[in-house]
Design a protein around this motif. Structure first.
Motif, PDB file in Angstrom:
ATOM      1  N   UNK A 299      69.975  68.371  29.334  1.00 14.65           N
ATOM      2  CA  UNK A 299      71.377  68.816  29.314  1.00 14.65           C
ATOM      3  C   UNK A 299      72.259  67.828  30.062  1.00 14.65           C
ATOM      4  N   UNK A 300      71.792  67.371  31.231  1.00 11.89           N
ATOM      5  CA  UNK A 300      72.574  66.392  31.997  1.00 11.89           C
ATOM      6  C   UNK A 300      72.730  65.096  31.215  1.00 11.89           C
ATOM      7  N   UNK A 301      71.665  64.658  30.551  1.00  9.52           N
ATOM      8  CA  UNK A 301      71.737  63.430  29.759  1.00  9.52           C
ATOM      9  C   UNK A 301      72.736  63.557  28.619  1.00  9.52           C
ATOM     10  N   UNK A 302      72.716  64.702  27.933  1.00 11.72           N
ATOM     11  CA  UNK A 302      73.654  64.919  26.825  1.00 11.72           C
ATOM     12  C   UNK A 302      75.093  64.978  27.328  1.00 11.72           C
ATOM     13  N   UNK A 303      75.319  65.584  28.477  1.00 10.24           N
ATOM     14  CA  UNK A 303      76.668  65.667  29.035  1.00 10.24           C
ATOM     15  C   UNK A 303      77.202  64.284  29.403  1.00 10.24           C
TER      16      UNK A 303
END
Length: 307
Positions: A299-303
């Motif tokens: 999720x952090x990578x996608x954000x």
């Protein structure tokens, strides 16, 4: 040196002499090695970036994944490149280097698997003292693991370093290891072979029994607690599987060295390819905390990419 080493390089026979089989194996092992590197690197990255995995248990897991990448990298890249090469050669010193690092990272993995078993024992059987026990020993044990593995590997090299290799120079394997090299030495290697088998085989058996005994103690400790028994069995199932897959083939190769080298090649696949591949699958799919941390990392990578 020149009198002792008339052979300056060795030639591998590899997995198969058939070109069509080699092409199929090339694709398969390239995909397997890619999966090993990416899967284990994902575990290392997840543990390093997740605050919820800041315990010694997951620190050892990340160290194990790092060692698995290094361990498989000592044999897999050469195997993959040789599958498309007409001549599968390696220099004498390249062969010695491969032997050293195979046993160095293999020895480190033995220490880590043993320590991970003790970590599980301390976490389940002595939860009140877990933090104090593991915090004192983490750095010391890692130091012992690296130093002990170096000494073990150096001892293996010393045993074969003085042997005369005057020909033939064809190794019926896909990587350099002690037992295939002993078959090529131009001298009586019975005592050295017996010493290697006793040393490596005994080490493998002891290192297999100690972690297994730790998990048996854990299961016995919780056998009367029906609410925790199933959780304990689930917790111990993954590391028991890894320990068995790693030590089983090692014990087979070094305690019962086969005269059929095709069998040795198949068995060696388990601890050079299969175990490094299965470790991230077993530990991530069977561990809820690791899966949650991987999800948060995703999720952090996608954000970040959206920004």
């Amino acid at each position: 040196m020149a009198d002792t080493y008339n052979v300056t390089e060795f030639t591998f026979l590899g997995l198969s002499p058939k070109p069509e089989v080699q092409r199929v194996c090339f694709v398969r092992f390239l995909l397997l090695y890619t999966a090993i590197v990416l899967g284990n690197f994902l575990i290392v990255l997840t543990v390093m970036t997740s605050r919820s995995l800041a315990s010694p248990t997951y620190f050892f897991l990340s160290c194990l994944s790092f060692v698995e990448i290094c361990y498989s990298s000592t044999t897999a890249p050469k195997l993959i490149s040789d599958l498309l090469a007409e001549r599968k050669a390696v220099s004498l010193w390249g062969c010695m280097t491969q032997v050293f690092f195979i046993h160095f990272f293999g020895g480190t993995e033995i220490f880590l698997l043993t320590m991970m078993a003790y970590d599980h024992y301390a976490a389940i059987c002595k939860p009140l003292n877990y933090t104090a026990i593991m915090n004192r020993q983490v750095c010391a044990v890692l130091g012992v693991a690296w130093v002990g593995s170096f000494m073990h590997s150096f001892a293996q090299i010393l045993l074969i370093f003085h042997l005369p290799f005057c020909g033939p120079s064809v190794i019926n394997h896909y990587f350099c290891d002690l037992l295939p090299l002993l078959k090529l030495a131009f001298s009586d290697t019975f005592l050295i072979g017996l010493l290697m088998v006793a040393k490596r085989g005994t080490l493998s058996v002891i290192s297999f029994v100690v972690p297994l005994a730790s998990y048996v103690v854990i299961l016995l400790h919780l056998r009367t607690r029906s609410s925790e028994g199933r959780h304990a069995l689930s917790t111990c199932g993954s590391p028991i599987t890894v320990v068995t897959l790693f030590f089983g083939p090692c014990i087979f190769v070094y305690l019962w060295p086969s005269t059929i080298l095709s069998v040795d090649k198949t068995v060696a696949m388990f601890y050079t390819v299969i175990t490094p591949l299965l470790n991230p699958i077993i530990y991530s799919l069977r561990n809820a905390e690791v899966k949650k941390a991987m999800k948060r990392l995703w999720i952090r990578t996608m954000n970040v990419r959206k920004k």
